[in-house]
Design a protein around this motif. Structure first.
Motif, PDB file in Angstrom:
ATOM      1  N   GLY A  23       0.776  -1.335  -0.136  1.00 24.15           N
ATOM      2  CA  GLY A  23       0.435  -0.183   0.216  1.00 24.15           C
ATOM      3  C   GLY A  23       0.904   1.523   0.372  1.00 24.15           C
ATOM      4  N   LEU A  24       2.158   1.340   1.226  1.00 25.38           N
ATOM      5  CA  LEU A  24       3.006   2.311   1.211  1.00 25.38           C
ATOM      6  C   LEU A  24       3.834   2.469  -0.337  1.00 25.38           C
ATOM      7  CD1 LEU A  24       4.478   2.055   5.057  1.00 25.38           C
ATOM      8  CD2 LEU A  24       2.661   3.709   3.581  1.00 25.38           C
ATOM      9  N   ARG A  25       4.531   1.394  -0.943  1.00 23.31           N
ATOM     10  CA  ARG A  25       4.259   1.201  -2.681  1.00 23.31           C
ATOM     11  C   ARG A  25       3.878   2.001  -3.791  1.00 23.31           C
ATOM     12  NH1 ARG A  25       9.250  -1.663  -3.193  1.00 23.31           N
ATOM     13  NH2 ARG A  25       9.392  -2.757  -0.909  1.00 23.31           N
ATOM     14  N   SER A  26       3.076   1.324  -3.924  1.00 25.32           N
ATOM     15  CA  SER A  26       1.272   2.270  -4.667  1.00 25.32           C
ATOM     16  C   SER A  26       1.327   3.573  -4.272  1.00 25.32           C
ATOM     17  CB  SER A  26       0.036   1.531  -4.256  1.00 25.32           C
ATOM     18  OG  SER A  26       0.279   0.035  -4.615  1.00 25.32           O
ATOM     19  N   ARG A  27       1.496   4.259  -3.479  1.00 24.95           N
ATOM     20  CA  ARG A  27       0.664   5.420  -2.814  1.00 24.95           C
ATOM     21  C   ARG A  27       2.228   5.789  -3.346  1.00 24.95           C
ATOM     22  NH1 ARG A  27       0.405   8.177   3.247  1.00 24.95           N
ATOM     23  NH2 ARG A  27       2.826   7.177   3.228  1.00 24.95           N
ATOM     24  N   ALA A  28       3.300   5.659  -3.096  1.00 28.00           N
ATOM     25  CA  ALA A  28       4.585   6.323  -3.605  1.00 28.00           C
ATOM     26  C   ALA A  28       4.518   6.414  -5.234  1.00 28.00           C
ATOM     27  CB  ALA A  28       5.972   5.886  -2.941  1.00 28.00           C
ATOM     28  N   LEU A  29       4.004   5.447  -5.642  1.00 29.72           N
ATOM     29  CA  LEU A  29       4.014   5.294  -6.554  1.00 29.72           C
ATOM     30  C   LEU A  29       3.146   6.361  -7.823  1.00 29.72           C
ATOM     31  CD1 LEU A  29       5.225   4.251  -9.546  1.00 29.72           C
ATOM     32  CD2 LEU A  29       4.011   2.698  -9.637  1.00 29.72           C
ATOM     33  N   LEU A  30       1.661   6.427  -7.236  1.00 31.84           N
ATOM     34  CA  LEU A  30       1.423   7.558  -7.398  1.00 31.84           C
ATOM     35  C   LEU A  30       1.273   8.368  -7.802  1.00 31.84           C
ATOM     36  CD1 LEU A  30      -1.663   5.479  -6.481  1.00 31.84           C
ATOM     37  CD2 LEU A  30      -2.175   5.997  -8.514  1.00 31.84           C
ATOM     38  N   ARG A  31       2.161   8.923  -6.634  1.00 34.90           N
ATOM     39  CA  ARG A  31       2.270  10.446  -6.071  1.00 34.90           C
ATOM     40  C   ARG A  31       3.527  11.227  -6.747  1.00 34.90           C
ATOM     41  NH1 ARG A  31       2.555   9.854   0.339  1.00 34.90           N
ATOM     42  NH2 ARG A  31       0.309  10.991   0.585  1.00 34.90           N
ATOM     43  N   SER A  32       4.333   9.894  -7.275  1.00 36.44           N
ATOM     44  CA  SER A  32       5.339  10.264  -8.419  1.00 36.44           C
ATOM     45  C   SER A  32       5.321  10.475  -9.717  1.00 36.44           C
ATOM     46  CB  SER A  32       6.697   9.208  -7.967  1.00 36.44           C
ATOM     47  OG  SER A  32       6.102   7.599  -8.883  1.00 36.44           O
ATOM     48  N   LYS A  33       3.878  10.306 -10.100  1.00 34.48           N
ATOM     49  CA  LYS A  33       3.454   9.705 -11.405  1.00 34.48           C
ATOM     50  C   LYS A  33       2.386  11.026 -11.585  1.00 34.48           C
ATOM     51  CE  LYS A  33       5.609   6.296 -13.146  1.00 34.48           C
ATOM     52  NZ  LYS A  33       6.482   6.601 -14.049  1.00 34.48           N
ATOM     53  N   GLY A  34       2.091  11.762  -9.876  1.00 32.12           N
ATOM     54  CA  GLY A  34       1.822  13.338 -10.508  1.00 32.12           C
ATOM     55  C   GLY A  34       0.520  13.239  -9.889  1.00 32.12           C
ATOM     56  N   PHE A  35      -0.127  12.088  -9.456  1.00 34.30           N
ATOM     57  CA  PHE A  35      -1.396  12.189  -8.797  1.00 34.30           C
ATOM     58  C   PHE A  35      -1.572  12.634  -7.300  1.00 34.30           C
ATOM     59  CE2 PHE A  35      -1.728   8.886 -11.645  1.00 34.30           C
ATOM     60  CZ  PHE A  35      -3.354   8.920 -12.244  1.00 34.30           C
ATOM     61  N   THR A  36      -2.492  12.975  -6.812  1.00 36.17           N
ATOM     62  CA  THR A  36      -2.747  13.110  -5.419  1.00 36.17           C
ATOM     63  C   THR A  36      -3.585  12.091  -4.806  1.00 36.17           C
ATOM     64  OG1 THR A  36      -3.592  15.591  -6.145  1.00 36.17           O
ATOM     65  CG2 THR A  36      -4.741  14.447  -4.344  1.00 36.17           C
ATOM     66  N   VAL A  37      -3.300  11.400  -4.469  1.00 30.84           N
ATOM     67  CA  VAL A  37      -3.572   9.820  -3.666  1.00 30.84           C
ATOM     68  C   VAL A  37      -4.853  10.433  -2.712  1.00 30.84           C
ATOM     69  CG1 VAL A  37      -3.427   8.065  -2.543  1.00 30.84           C
ATOM     70  CG2 VAL A  37      -1.680   9.370  -4.469  1.00 30.84           C
ATOM     71  N   ASP A  38      -6.110   9.616  -3.273  1.00 33.62           N
ATOM     72  CA  ASP A  38      -7.200   9.973  -1.700  1.00 33.62           C
ATOM     73  C   ASP A  38      -6.914   8.459  -1.206  1.00 33.62           C
ATOM     74  OD1 ASP A  38      -9.230   9.599  -0.519  1.00 33.62           O
ATOM     75  OD2 ASP A  38     -11.265   9.851  -2.241  1.00 33.62           O
ATOM     76  N   ASP A  39      -6.008   8.734  -0.425  1.00 35.67           N
ATOM     77  CA  ASP A  39      -5.729   7.280   0.650  1.00 35.67           C
ATOM     78  C   ASP A  39      -6.759   7.313   1.472  1.00 35.67           C
ATOM     79  OD1 ASP A  39      -3.851   5.723   1.219  1.00 35.67           O
ATOM     80  OD2 ASP A  39      -2.305   7.074   2.550  1.00 35.67           O
ATOM     81  N   ARG A  40      -7.389   6.026   1.101  1.00 44.06           N
ATOM     82  CA  ARG A  40      -8.602   5.022   2.461  1.00 44.06           C
ATOM     83  C   ARG A  40      -8.099   4.177   2.951  1.00 44.06           C
ATOM     84  NH1 ARG A  40     -14.329   6.692  -1.063  1.00 44.06           N
ATOM     85  NH2 ARG A  40     -13.261   8.479  -1.568  1.00 44.06           N
TER      86      ARG A  40
END
Length: 246
Positions: A23-40
């Motif tokens: 989950g932490l890896r997915s969040r970091a990857l999304l942020r690195s690709k310019g996404f704002t993460v709605d972390d639920r």
């Protein structure tokens, strides 16, 4: 490439007992690709199980982009065109890491004691340290090591106890060689296990042409049995012969 305003919804497990690393890896990857993460966060096992049942998935985390479910961490990497690790793929990476670390440690020891990086003692330390590091890898899961080792070692097939003794013998010989102590014992020990190992590997790989995993860095690795495995044993034989000649 998404803009910084795009939002991805990420469901990941985070309980007082467990934080999902993927989950932490997915969040970091999304942020690195310019996404704002709605972390639920899924903060309990019950909540996690309910989420899986609702979306008919077997694992978390799960990422949604534009209302479309992308999937877990590996699926997310594929979505962005990134490589996904093949757990079954054979690799020499563990052996390279061990030998590189051993070389750096031997050079550091040589610099600290004789005051130069390259000496005969550096080569001796490199082989001895490599033996110790390889033994530690085997000792992490002794049963897994022996299961793989029994697939090709000639003596272990006849005497099961030898498979369990081998990593301890390798570690002891390496430690004594680093210390330069009890060479009358350490050198013959390394010569014995190294010679048997070299013959066993050569027979399995080059005579019988068998496709096996090597137990040199433990039974849970995907290092193929071959030249590197033979090299480990040849180094022990060479080191033992050199110590006896000294």
């Amino acid at each position: 490439m998404p803009s910084s305003k795009q939002t991805a919804v990420l469901y990941r497990m985070q309980t007082p007992e467990h934080t999902c690393p993927f989950g932490l890896r997915s969040r970091a990857l999304l942020r690195s690709k310019g996404f704002t993460v709605d972390d639920r966060l899924l903060v309990s096992r019950e909540q996690t199980d309910a989420f899986k049942a609702e979306h008919d998935v077997k694992t978390t985390p799960q990422t949604f982009i534009d209302g479309q479910r992308i999937g877990g961490h590996e699926d997310l990497r594929k979505y962005f065109g990134l490589p996904v690790r093949d757990k079954e793929k054979k690799t020499y990476r563990p052996v390279i890491a061990i030998f590189a670390s051993a070389a750096l440690m031997a050079a550091a020891m040589s610099w600290a004691v004789p005051g130069t990086f390259l000496t005969i003692r550096t080569a001796e330390w490199f082989i001895a340290i490599s033996m110790c590091l390889l033994a530690v890898q085997k000792l992490q899961d002794l049963d897994a090591f022996t299961n793989t080792f029994l697939g090709y070692d000639l003596l272990a097939r006849r005497q099961l106890r030898y498979a369990y003794v081998y990593p301890f013998a390798e570690l002891l010989a390496g430690v004594l060689m680093i210390a330069g102590a009890l060479m009358w014992f350490a050198a013959p020990l390394a010569l014995f296990i190294g010679a048997i190992g070299a013959v066993s590997v050569y027979r399995a790989v080059y005579t019988e042409k068998r496709d096996l995993k090597c137990a040199c860095v433990g039974g849970n690795s995907n290092v193929p049995l071959g030249f590197v495995s033979l090299l480990e044993n040849v180094m022990m034989v060479a080191m033992a012969t050199w110590m006896l000649l000294k």
